[in-house]
Design an enzyme around this catalytic site. Structure first.
Site, short mmCIF file in Angstrom:
data_model
loop_
_atom_site.label_atom_id
_atom_site.label_comp_id
_atom_site.label_asym_id
_atom_site.label_seq_id
_atom_site.Cartn_x
_atom_site.Cartn_y
_atom_site.Cartn_z
N GLU A 189 0.82 -1.21 0.00
CA GLU A 189 0.00 0.00 0.00
C GLU A 189 0.85 1.26 0.00
OE1 GLU A 189 -3.82 2.04 2.22
OE2 GLU A 189 -2.72 0.46 3.28
N GLU A 288 -12.03 1.79 4.16
CA GLU A 288 -11.09 2.24 5.18
C GLU A 288 -11.21 3.75 5.38
OE1 GLU A 288 -6.60 1.06 6.49
OE2 GLU A 288 -6.83 2.15 4.62
#
Length: 314
Positions: A189, A288
């Site tokens: 990420e 998220e």
């Protein structure tokens, strides 16, 4: 928001949910495991996190899973899964299986962070990372997880960037060798939390994944972070497509639900849906982010935003 703070907050906070075209459906209103009767039929696999529906479903994690399924969600993610007791992990795994829900990402514990930068090439850091991968395999088996988040950590600024990149690739190859036999995949990420982070853009992550050259190492394309760091979202998705394994969501500014900021999520969702369908691919979209409003009102607003953003024509 720094990831460790987000993990802490999402494990403790309430979240989001508006059911039906405008009213929330409680878990008690429908039979357990009644996904075919879910209030909403989403085109994509959106994955809430624990705490997101706490005002509507209560604090019990299993009740929250039932509530998510009743609203039409077919996946979850839980950054802090590795920190949960083994019996809780097993219980979550069994309930996900019963509900027909998929497990999204959890974060590999010490899989690379500011104190454990893989760019440094230090053996002690590599050992910590590989130990985290080995433990992640056991957690993944308990919850039937395929995806786990890895962040390589900070720059090692006394080394040339090419040397740092080589160190990261070498460490990730060894991690991928641990995960691949179990059909598990680390998703790297790139983040926007601080400019000290080594992994910052999708094209950089693409390059590293190509270097690792393993099905066990792909990109976690977090649309919120990439909007902040590079913009031009749909072209970047296209360029990195072959190496993307997972998506995450959050509008910018604010890191709240879609429709609260500048990102046109309806168009992005439509683009990924059509492109994935043409190639018989399937992605989880991890939610998220936080809620733009508190309490049940915020949960209703959040679900309304997902209903709207998922209403694209195909």
């Amino acid at each position: 928001m720094i990831r460790r703070d987000f993990v802490k907050n999402t494990l403790a906070s309430a979240g989001a949910m508006l059911a039906g075209t405008s009213s929330i459906v409680s878990a008690a209103d429908q039979p357990a495991g009644s996904s075919p009767m879910a209030k909403n039929k989403f085109k994509l696999m959106y994955a809430p996190h624990f705490g997101m529906f706490e005002n509507s479903a209560g604090k019990d994690l299993i009740d929250q899973l039932k509530f998510m399924a009743d609203q039409g969600f077919t996946a979850i993610e839980d950054n802090g899964m590795m920190g949960r007791p083994v019996d809780v992990q097993e219980k979550i795994g069994k309930e996900l299986d019963r509900l027909g829900m998929k497990m999204g990402v959890f974060v590999v514990d010490k899989g690379g962070n500011s104190q454990n930068s893989l760019a440094a090439g230090k053996q002690e850091y590599i050992d910590i990372f590989l130990n985290g991968c080995k433990r992640a395999v056991e957690v993944g088996k308990r919850v039937n997880a395929k995806w786990m988040t890895v962040v390589p950590g900070d720059f090692e600024r006394n080394l040339p960037i090419g040397i740092q990149t080589g160190h990261v690739i070498d460490a990730l190859r060894r991690g991928a060798d641990i995960l691949a036999p179990h059909n598990m995949t680390m998703v790297l990420e790139p983040l926007s939390d601080t400019p000290n982070l080594f992994l910052r853009t999708s094209d950089q992550t693409y390059e590293i994944c190509r270097g690792v050259n393993s099905p066990a190492c792909k990109i976690l394309f977090d649309i919120y972070h990439m909007q902040k760091n590079e913009g031009h979202i749909i072209p970047h998705i296209n360029w990195c497509w072959s190496e993307i394994g997972y998506f995450q969501i959050g509008d910018n500014p604010g890191r709240k639900e879609p429709t609260t900021g500048e990102i046109n999520y309806k168009n992005i969702f439509k683009h990924v849906y059509q492109k994935a369908k043409a190639e018989n691919k399937e992605f989880i979209f991890g939610m998220e982010h936080g809620n733009s409003r508190p309490g049940k009102e915020g949960e209703e607003a959040l679900l309304k935003a997902y209903i709207e953003s998922d209403s694209f024509q195909v």
